[in-house]
Enzyme design. Sequence first.
Site, PDB file in Angstrom:
ATOM      1  N   GLY A  52     -14.744  -4.291  -1.059  1.00 25.07           N
ATOM      2  CA  GLY A  52     -14.631  -3.365   0.908  1.00 25.07           C
ATOM      3  C   GLY A  52     -15.570  -3.219   1.354  1.00 25.07           C
ATOM      4  O   GLY A  52     -16.625  -3.630   1.407  1.00 25.07           O
TER       5      GLY A  52
ATOM      6  N   CYS B 109       0.093   5.294   1.803  1.00 22.18           N
ATOM      7  CA  CYS B 109       0.482   5.999   3.109  1.00 22.18           C
ATOM      8  C   CYS B 109       2.020   7.488   3.088  1.00 22.18           C
ATOM      9  O   CYS B 109       2.474   6.669   1.761  1.00 22.18           O
ATOM     10  CB  CYS B 109       1.298   4.990   3.629  1.00 22.18           C
ATOM     11  SG  CYS B 109       0.460   3.474   4.078  1.00 22.18           S
TER      12      CYS B 109
ATOM     13  N   ASN C  14       0.850  -1.715  -0.137  1.00 17.91           N
ATOM     14  CA  ASN C  14       0.016  -0.226  -0.190  1.00 17.91           C
ATOM     15  C   ASN C  14       0.803   1.352  -0.264  1.00 17.91           C
ATOM     16  O   ASN C  14       2.039   1.337   1.045  1.00 17.91           O
ATOM     17  CB  ASN C  14      -1.120  -0.382   1.269  1.00 17.91           C
ATOM     18  CG  ASN C  14      -2.057   1.286   1.282  1.00 17.91           C
ATOM     19  OD1 ASN C  14      -1.900   2.278   0.744  1.00 17.91           O
ATOM     20  ND2 ASN C  14      -2.166   1.384   2.614  1.00 17.91           N
TER      21      ASN C  14
HETATM   22  C1  LIG Z   1     -11.868   1.305   6.636  1.00 12.93           C
HETATM   23  C2  LIG Z   1     -11.118   1.462   6.082  1.00 12.93           C
HETATM   24  C3  LIG Z   1      -9.873   0.542   5.826  1.00 12.93           C
HETATM   25  C4  LIG Z   1      -9.113   0.182   4.945  1.00 12.93           C
HETATM   26  N1  LIG Z   1      -7.693  -0.143   5.022  1.00 12.93           N
HETATM   27  C5  LIG Z   1      -7.169  -0.010   3.797  1.00 12.93           C
HETATM   28  C6  LIG Z   1      -5.949  -0.579   4.012  1.00 12.93           C
HETATM   29  O1  LIG Z   1      -5.223  -0.631   5.694  1.00 12.93           O
HETATM   30  N2  LIG Z   1      -4.629  -0.832   3.298  1.00 12.93           N
HETATM   31  C7  LIG Z   1      -4.982  -0.602   1.632  1.00 12.93           C
HETATM   32  O2  LIG Z   1      -4.674  -0.520   1.130  1.00 12.93           O
HETATM   33  N3  LIG Z   1      -6.608  -0.036   1.641  1.00 12.93           N
HETATM   34  C8  LIG Z   1      -7.117   0.018   2.765  1.00 12.93           C
HETATM   35  N4  LIG Z   1      -8.174   0.751   2.538  1.00 12.93           N
HETATM   36  C9  LIG Z   1      -9.436   0.776   0.725  1.00 12.93           C
HETATM   37  C10 LIG Z   1      -9.864  -0.598   0.164  1.00 12.93           C
HETATM   38  O3  LIG Z   1      -9.200  -1.631   0.500  1.00 12.93           O
HETATM   39  C11 LIG Z   1      -9.719   0.208  -0.553  1.00 12.93           C
HETATM   40  O4  LIG Z   1      -8.736   0.121  -2.039  1.00 12.93           O
HETATM   41  C12 LIG Z   1     -10.753   0.947  -1.022  1.00 12.93           C
HETATM   42  O5  LIG Z   1     -11.707   1.525   0.365  1.00 12.93           O
HETATM   43  C13 LIG Z   1     -11.637   1.499  -2.332  1.00 12.93           C
HETATM   44  O6  LIG Z   1     -12.296   0.412  -2.209  1.00 12.93           O
HETATM   45  P1  LIG Z   1     -14.197  -0.071  -2.091  1.00 12.93           P
HETATM   46  O7  LIG Z   1     -15.095   1.453  -2.121  1.00 12.93           O
HETATM   47  O8  LIG Z   1     -14.337  -1.834  -2.510  1.00 12.93           O
HETATM   48  O9  LIG Z   1     -14.372   0.366  -0.207  1.00 12.93           O
HETATM   49  C14 LIG Z   1      -9.582   0.846   3.520  1.00 12.93           C
HETATM   50  C15 LIG Z   1     -10.655   0.611   3.182  1.00 12.93           C
HETATM   51  C16 LIG Z   1     -11.530   1.320   4.333  1.00 12.93           C
HETATM   52  C17 LIG Z   1     -13.267   1.991   3.756  1.00 12.93           C
END
Ligand SMILES: Cc1cc2nc3c(=O)[nH]c(=O)nc-3n(C[C@H](O)[C@H](O)[C@H](O)COP(=O)(O)O)c2cc1C
Lengths: 318, 298
Positions: free
Chosen positions: A281, A146, A143
């Site tokens: 997600g 960051c 990821n």
């Molecule tokens: C509560 C939450 C925590 C997340 N934590 C991470 C993470 O730790 N690492 C990461 O790469 N993406 C993280 N994401 C991003 C998701 O993996 C994803 O890329 C993003 O939410 C878009 O997809 P979605 O619309 O289906 O949620 C997080 C998203 C949410 C909502």
Amino acid sequence: MISLGKNQKVVNSGNSDSDLDLRVTIAGVTLDNPVTTASGTFSARESGAFYDINELGAVITKGVSLEPWDGNPTPRIAEAYGGMLNAVGLQNPGVDAFIRDELPYLKGFDTKVIVNVAGKTKDEYCRAVEKLCETDADMLEINISCPNIKEGGISFGADTSMAAEITRAVKKISKKPIIMKLTPNVTDIAEIARAVEAEGADGISLINTLLGMKIDIYQKKPVLWNRMGGLSGPVVKPVAVRMVYQVRRAVKIPVIGLGGIMTGEDAVEFFMAGADVISIGTAALVDPEAPVRIKRELIHFMKNNGYRSLQEIKDALL
Amino acid sequence: MTGFEPRILESKILGNDCIAREIYRLTLKYDNAEVKIKPGQFVNLYLNDKSMILPRPVSVCEAGNDRLTLVYRVVGKGTEALSGYAPGEMIRVSTPLGNGYDISDVVSTVKGASKKIVLAAGGLGVPPMIELAKTLRNEIEGRADNSATPDTSAASNTGATASLPDTDKKPEIVAVVGFQDEVFLKEELERFCHRVLVATDSGISGFHGNVVELMKTFEQPGDYYLACGPKLMLKAVSEYCLEKNLPIQVSLEERMGCGYGACVGCTCKIKEDHESVKLKKVCKDGPVFRGNEVVWDD
Ligand SMILES: Cc1cc2nc3c(=O)[nH]c(=O)nc-3n(C[C@H](O)[C@H](O)[C@H](O)COP(=O)(O)O)c2cc1C
Ligand SMILES: Cc1cc2nc3c(=O)[nH]c(=O)nc-3n(C[C@H](O)[C@H](O)[C@H](O)COP(=O)(O)OP(=O)(O)OC[C@H]3O[C@@H](n4cnc5c(N)ncnc54)[C@H](O)[C@@H]3O)c2cc1C
Ligand code: FES
């Protein structure tokens, strides 16, 4: 319903339709089906209470970092129209605790395990990757959304040369396939994709969340403690589809597509845009069974519309 | 733990009535499902309008068999939409989530007629006190049937227990509930509590002031405190109990994403063994915690 431990692997029920081929191979690893969980929205024990984890093509874990991180103070969550903002701040117990407590549990399932890695410096990424290379994780997802604390907190993934540098450093030491997870908060996503491919990335996943903000106009202050947070959910889907489409046309390596997938039809849209694998997600927070429901809906769509393989969907876009 | 895996069920709305200004009582029937509930647990309500994607967590106010009563205040778009749902309509609702109040700890700690269990609640912290009071009353009276309304007359109580040694007598349940202005759910509490004391900020009814101020007027403090309400109130009640070395359980509230432990959106800080501070999930590890273990920031 009940999560199965080791030695209790079940035959993957979703693939019992012999005429449908849901398997997909990325970076030399074959997934039984293309449905995976998005990082940060899946927790083995909690999500596993709602569905059979063996049904997933892979689980992508929440971000783990070299040291434990506390994340941000609350409020960490806000709702947006058709989406949500999160500023969890990558709270995690650190890579050692993850390897000790969570990875063995995840490996007890008949699914692939992709470990998402976070870091604040290049060195932190590399040292976490080194430790994970000594485990039986199947792949690593880096990821790079960051903030880089050595460069004033700008996200690694927002800068082409930094994205390339992290990829190069991680690839140099990794014995596992490396997926680079890109941030959508950039002007030219294709350029970043090409840069990480050139440094040897085995795959790309996108999109991470879009930087957003919500203000409580009566309290006259931001809703999130962190002021800003990552936007996700159905509201971001068109941006995600567009970026998957652009990246697919810019690179040859496999693409994991995500961002607002709520239904099987949404998943099909990502495959047509060029994704090889998809991640669920926010949908899983809103509907805990979403990953298996979306898989079912995908199969239903394929049957109803005469597709026999994912490749046929990918080739379908005119 | 309920012993049940959590699920999301289609539920029929049996009633959705305004019981005070902007306060509604929603009665639901779980479709074909019997659900076990612990007082202090909450459910996720999934709204029909999908532009509001996150579930709304609401505490269980009262439960029985396949029925569930929730009491909510209209504070925003979601609860406003909810107030328009009509009986007969369906709504998606989770089975009860989180850990409720630790009843056995209360019952084993508080024994005897001169003992007092205090339920301290403010505003929308009052609804969960109904199921809590009901459960406690049944526990201390050794009733199996939790649908029965106990006899609330003090005379019959003392009459029945007069010849028993003090430790065999029943403790008293006292509710101390605070409201800004309009009082609600008082009669419901009176069904299960021996006494219900009301405080209002406006002074329109009962004690003029807040719950903690009212609590402090007691000649004799309670022997066990169970609280739910605004954070500042919970903090003040916890500090009061800490000072007097009295046991207290509090129910915390936090902005939630999933409500079932997957997103780590709802953390709070808990001092374990009065030593190391751990981040816990309000939705999964709570919402009820020991008041003396909560780290009250800001
Ligand atoms: C509560 C939450 C925590 C997340 N934590 C991470 C993470 O730790 N690492 C990461 O790469 N993406 C993280 N994401 C991003 C998701 O993996 C994803 O890329 C993003 O939410 C878009 O997809 P979605 O619309 O289906 O949620 C997080 C998203 C949410 C909502
Ligand atoms: C464990 C728990 C139990 C609760 N029990 C009750 C209850 O019994 N009765 C009651 O009236 N309310 C209760 N609440 C608060 C209730 O969840 C909010 O009032 C409600 O979500 C507001 O939704 P809205 O769409 O009207 O408000 P909006 O402000 O439009 O909501 C926007 C977002 O913020 C969230 N949100 C807003 N206020 C709160 C809040 N105070 N706490 C948590 N999330 C919030 C919403 O869920 C939504 O995701 C409880 C909250 C928690 C965490
Ligand atoms: S709300 Fe998602 S973990 Fe508590």
